[in-house]
Design an enzyme around this catalytic site. Structure first.
Site, mmCIF file in Angstrom:
data_model
loop_
_atom_site.group_PDB
_atom_site.id
_atom_site.type_symbol
_atom_site.label_atom_id
_atom_site.label_comp_id
_atom_site.label_asym_id
_atom_site.label_seq_id
_atom_site.Cartn_x
_atom_site.Cartn_y
_atom_site.Cartn_z
ATOM 1 C CE LYS A 1 -2.015 -10.675 8.360
ATOM 2 N NZ LYS A 1 -3.462 -10.014 7.750
ATOM 3 C CE1 TYR B 1 -4.238 -1.713 -0.080
ATOM 4 C CE2 TYR B 1 -2.815 -3.358 1.364
ATOM 5 C CZ TYR B 1 -4.302 -2.542 0.611
ATOM 6 O OH TYR B 1 -5.420 -3.767 0.128
ATOM 7 C CG ASP C 1 -10.115 -14.640 6.860
ATOM 8 O OD1 ASP C 1 -9.161 -14.495 7.989
ATOM 9 O OD2 ASP C 1 -10.079 -13.172 6.018
ATOM 10 C CE1 TYR D 1 -7.566 -6.449 3.193
ATOM 11 C CE2 TYR D 1 -6.472 -7.774 4.835
ATOM 12 C CZ TYR D 1 -6.069 -6.989 3.591
ATOM 13 O OH TYR D 1 -5.092 -7.567 2.601
HETATM 14 C C1 LIG Z 1 -3.764 -10.426 6.462
HETATM 15 C C2 LIG Z 1 -5.517 -10.777 6.417
HETATM 16 C C3 LIG Z 1 -5.676 -11.773 5.096
HETATM 17 C C4 LIG Z 1 -4.573 -11.476 3.835
HETATM 18 O O1 LIG Z 1 -3.632 -12.114 3.699
HETATM 19 P P1 LIG Z 1 -2.406 -12.350 3.071
HETATM 20 O O2 LIG Z 1 -1.270 -12.585 3.837
HETATM 21 O O3 LIG Z 1 -1.797 -10.958 3.474
HETATM 22 O O4 LIG Z 1 -2.591 -12.173 1.902
HETATM 23 C C5 LIG Z 1 -6.515 -11.985 5.181
HETATM 24 N N1 LIG Z 1 -7.406 -12.153 6.049
HETATM 25 C C6 LIG Z 1 -7.421 -11.741 7.110
HETATM 26 C C7 LIG Z 1 -7.716 -11.418 8.478
HETATM 27 C C8 LIG Z 1 -6.501 -10.994 7.312
HETATM 28 O O5 LIG Z 1 -5.536 -10.361 8.686
#
Ligand SMILES: *Cc1c(COP(=O)(O)O)cnc(C)c1O
Length: 438
Positions: free
Chosen positions: A288, A30, A259, A158
């Site tokens: 992550k 970004y 997610d 997100y």
């Molecule tokens: C960071 C994140 C993503 C995307 O993961 P990337 O490894 O950056 O593609 C998707 N969902 C959530 C909740 C996130 O925090």
């Protein structure tokens, strides 16, 4: 002749510390090229400390965006990776498999809710979300309901930066409004207003209820970040809300995708945030902190029902297969990271961090320029009334010896779990001082 185990004519060393070249040629997340915003060259990192190329040390308050839960340069992580490196760094996953993938899948199935029995490995969180969405669509296709192709998502959510993931991010705060005309049009419902720890009223859930009643014939799944909304607003919401979402999905026969890319592996105080509400999603995304921040890896878990229904449909296979699927080094990092976490007294440790974040940042809520202070597990958020000046605030943090990277109105901390009381108090003291004077 150079020896084959030596890199020939290493010209890279001289190029490493060229920050000007970086500013002219290298994209960062970004950001624009030729930007006035500074970037700092990290030479190495150890524990919770980043060492910059000029020798300065910074206490890391970000865990490299939720990832680095055991800190940098961890001896057990390093040893496990070295061992795997001597066996093989990578091998294709089509038609072949390997120990680290099988063992990691078994561990993930063990530590996640019982109905989740299958694992799809991919390279990044965004792709894990794409995979989850594709699974949901293919599931309904195999159930002879191919019209179920849309998703219900929460405002302020997100889910990543690729096209499918972008389509379920908040249309405004999700940073992708520019692309809205080429994204699939999803259905957005209100962000849950009920805070974590508070009850959830009929009003709070009404928006989702209406959306499901109106659209369920076209909806493949509801997708959300359980309990903690991350990059879309750093908001912690009521576990009762999440329970009600699960009930409504069941009532309307719609799948639920959780997610947990940001929340997974203890960050919110539970191993997975769904546990706050004692619910099980039909599809779960992890990423992550999965590898303790060492390597890029993500996973999408689903139930036997979704997996086998999908297999009975046409074409009878799941239509996705990344080149670096289940990379053995990444799987090894993940196995080791999970062992380290489960082998530690992580619940009490997260509790310790939570308590200290709460007391350390308490005085911020009295400041004129602060709208809200909230803490859950090892996550602390100071929400300002105005967007902060990224350039000056980041610089002030670096000068104070800490690495904190706010966005918009949000100044937040999510340190590595190994942080000491003393370093944590340096972080909260510095945030308090800088927030007060900005
Ligand atoms: C960071 C994140 C993503 C995307 O993961 P990337 O490894 O950056 O593609 C998707 N969902 C959530 C909740 C996130 O925090």
């Amino acid at each position: 002749m150079p020896k084959p185990d030596v890199i020939p004519q290493n010209r890279y060393d001289a190029w490493m510390n060229d920050n000007d070249f970086d500013q002219q040629h290298v994209w960062h997340p970004y950001s624009a090229l030729h930007s006035e915003l500074p970037t700092y060259i990290v030479e190495s990192a150890q524990g919770v400390r980043l060492t910059l190329s000029d020798g300065r040390e910074l206490i890391d308050g970000m865990a490299s965006w939720w990832c680095m839960i055991h800190g940098y340069n961890h001896p057990a992580m390093n040893a496990a990776l070295e061992k795997q490196l001597h066996k093989m760094a990578h091998v294709m996953f089509g038609g072949l498999t390997h120990g680290p993938a099988v063992a990691l899948a078994r561990q993930l199935i063990d530590i996640t809710p019982q109905p989740l029995q299958t694992v799809f490995f991919s390279d990044s969180g965004s792709v894990a979300v794409e995979v989850a969405m594709k699974m949901a669509i293919q599931y309904w296709h195999s159930k002879k309901k191919p019209q179920r192709q849309r998703f219900i998502a929460l405002r302020s959510g997100y889910h990543g930066d690729t096209f499918g993931a972008m389509s379920v991010c908040d249309p405004v705060t999700g940073m992708h409004s520019l692309f809205k005309n080429i994204l699939p049009q999803q259905i957005f419902v209100d962000q849950p207003a009920c805070r974590f720890g508070e009850p959830c009223s009929q009003d709070d859930i009404a928006s989702l209820e209406t959306a499901l009643e109106t659209h369920h014939q076209q909806v493949a799944a509801v997708i959300l970040e359980p309990i903690v909304q991350g990059a879309g607003g750093m908001w912690f919401y009521s576990a009762e809300y999440l329970k009600k979402v699960r009930d409504l999905c069941d009532a309307h026969g719609v799948l639920l995708i959780a997610d947990e890319i940001a929340t997974g592996f203890g960050r919110s105080g539970k191993l997975f945030a769904c546990e706050h509400a004692e619910i099980t999603p039909d599809i779960l995304c992890l990423g992550k902190a999965l590898t303790g921040g060492y390597l890029t890896l993500a996973a999408t878990l689903t139930t036997e029902d979704v997996a086998s229904s999908l297999g009975r449909g046409n074409p009878g296979v799941f239509m996705h297969g990344p080149t670096f699927m289940a990379n053995p080094l990444a799987c090894t990092a993940a196995m080791t990271s999970i062992e380290l976490l489960l082998g530690s007294d992580w619940q009490n440790n997260i509790q310790r961090i939570e308590t200290q974040l709460k007391t350390g940042l308490a005085s911020c809520s009295g400041f004129e320029q602060v709208r809200d202070v909230r803490v859950l597990g090892a996550i602390a958020v100071v929400e300002m009334k105005q967007a902060v000046n990224m350039s000056t605030i980041t610089q002030a943090f670096v000068e104070a010896g800490v690495w904190v990277r706010p966005f918009g109105k949000l100044v937040y901390l999510m340190p590595p779990y190994i942080i000491s009381d003393e370093d944590l108090s340096t972080l909260t003291r510095t945030v308090t001082r800088i927030v007060e004077t900005h």
